[in-house]
Design a protein around this motif. Structure first.
Motif, mmCIF file in Angstrom:
data_model
loop_
_atom_site.group_PDB
_atom_site.id
_atom_site.type_symbol
_atom_site.label_atom_id
_atom_site.label_comp_id
_atom_site.label_asym_id
_atom_site.label_seq_id
_atom_site.Cartn_x
_atom_site.Cartn_y
_atom_site.Cartn_z
ATOM 1 N N LYS A 156 -3.072 8.425 2.519
ATOM 2 C CA LYS A 156 -2.204 7.582 1.705
ATOM 3 C C LYS A 156 -2.447 6.100 1.972
ATOM 4 N N ASP A 157 -2.165 5.300 0.969
ATOM 5 C CA ASP A 157 -2.286 3.851 1.062
ATOM 6 C C ASP A 157 -1.243 3.325 2.056
ATOM 7 N N ALA A 162 4.194 1.614 3.768
ATOM 8 C CA ALA A 162 5.072 0.676 4.467
ATOM 9 C C ALA A 162 6.135 0.101 3.532
ATOM 10 N N THR A 163 5.752 -0.159 2.279
ATOM 11 C CA THR A 163 6.708 -0.706 1.311
ATOM 12 C C THR A 163 7.773 0.319 0.951
ATOM 13 N N ILE A 164 7.376 1.580 0.828
ATOM 14 C CA ILE A 164 8.353 2.647 0.576
ATOM 15 C C ILE A 164 9.368 2.711 1.718
ATOM 16 N N ASP A 181 6.434 -10.196 -0.767
ATOM 17 C CA ASP A 181 6.258 -11.096 0.383
ATOM 18 C C ASP A 181 6.048 -10.305 1.665
ATOM 19 N N ARG A 182 6.831 -9.238 1.847
ATOM 20 C CA ARG A 182 6.687 -8.417 3.052
ATOM 21 C C ARG A 182 5.326 -7.728 3.101
ATOM 22 N N ILE A 189 -0.542 -6.839 -7.882
ATOM 23 C CA ILE A 189 -1.337 -5.911 -7.068
ATOM 24 C C ILE A 189 -0.445 -4.822 -6.478
ATOM 25 N N LEU A 190 0.738 -5.208 -6.015
ATOM 26 C CA LEU A 190 1.654 -4.207 -5.466
ATOM 27 C C LEU A 190 2.058 -3.204 -6.546
ATOM 28 N N ALA A 191 2.332 -3.693 -7.754
ATOM 29 C CA ALA A 191 2.700 -2.804 -8.862
ATOM 30 C C ALA A 191 1.561 -1.850 -9.200
#
Length: 271
Positions: A156-157, A162-164, A181-182, A189-191
């Motif tokens: 997994k990415d 970490a964002t989850i 930001d975190r 890119i996050l989306a």
């Protein structure tokens, strides 16, 4: 109605949230059950009778005996045909992506057959699990199958994972800018990473996690005070809370409170 939750093998714990079973006679199962989005995808095996799906914007149809249900972004209404006997593999939010080459976004709000997912191996998995003698056997068969797939897939990415964890920790209350930001990534890119790994945007997953926290508060505390729920879960105001609630359940909080709420959380394993 009987439900039971089982922990996955530790080597699969990064991908699988839990296994669970649901068994019930037709008389003890509400005629229609509203399953609300919870940010996870599930492999479902009906060793009992089947279920109808009643889309609000389409024709009702009988669901397959075994299938993957993609990420839900709206209420999913089901109705039992007869006696329920169901074995479910509930993946973590980005837990299923390493097991498939099909774009996760293409599975949204729909059941996907095991044949389409895994080819002939999927049909054999279906046969083996449906003909197993008990849940322990079903888990062993499923884990052997998933281990074999995982050997040839990327892990997994880490950034998505970490964002989850951040979204879950803060119960979906952080903004997309704060999440970006975190993660030290742009929103775009996050989306993109979320879309390919989860099938949801960071904003969608956050809204779902926040609503799930509100629902669990309703169930655990038996509190139907909308003002308390609104501020406890950091919605802007009651209209904001009611809008999100209706988006994912199809009805208002007051309409949903009661037996239908309990049934929905049972179907989502309450975990």
């Amino acid at each position: 109605m009987k439900t039971k939750i089982y922990e996955p093998n530790s080597a699969l714990a990064d991908f699988i949230k839990c296994y669970w079973t649901l068994e019930s006679s037709l008389e003890n199962t509400p005629k229609r059950n509203t399953i609300i989005p919870d940010g996870t995808m599930k492999l479902i095996f009906h060793y009992g009778d089947l279920y109808w799906h009643h889309p609000k914007d389409g024709k009702s149809f009988l669901q397959p005996r075994c299938f993957l249900i993609g990420q839900l972004t709206k209420p999913y209404i089901v109705e039992p045909v007869g006696e329920t006997g169901t074995f479910v593999i509930r993946f973590k939010s980005n837990g299923f992506s390493p097991f498939t080459d099909i774009p996760i976004k293409e599975m949204e709000n729909k059941p996907i057959s095991l044949k389409k997912l895994f080819g002939d191996k999927g049909e054999k998995l279906e046969y083996d699990i449906l003909n197993a003698n008990n849940t322990d056997e079903r888990i062993k068969i499923a884990e052997t199958f998933l281990f074999a797939l995982l050997k040839s897939k990327e892990v997994k990415d880490r950034i998505v994972n970490a964002t989850i964890e951040v979204i879950t920790k803060y119960k979906g209350q952080l903004s997309v800018n704060e999440l970006s930001d975190r993660a030290s990534l742009s929103r775009r890119i996050l989306a993109r990473k979320f879309s390919s790994n989860i099938g949801l945007s960071p904003k969608q997953l956050s809204k779902i996690v926040r609503l799930q926290a509100s629902l669990k508060s309703l169930l655990d505390n038996e509190n139907s005070n909308l003002t308390d729920l609104t501020y406890e879960n950091e919605y802007f105001d009651q209209s904001h809370f009611i809008k999100d609630f209706k988006e994912f359940t199809g009805i208002t909080p007051k309409e949903f409170y009661g037996e239908e709420l309990k049934m929905s959380l049972i179907f989502d394993a309450k975990k």
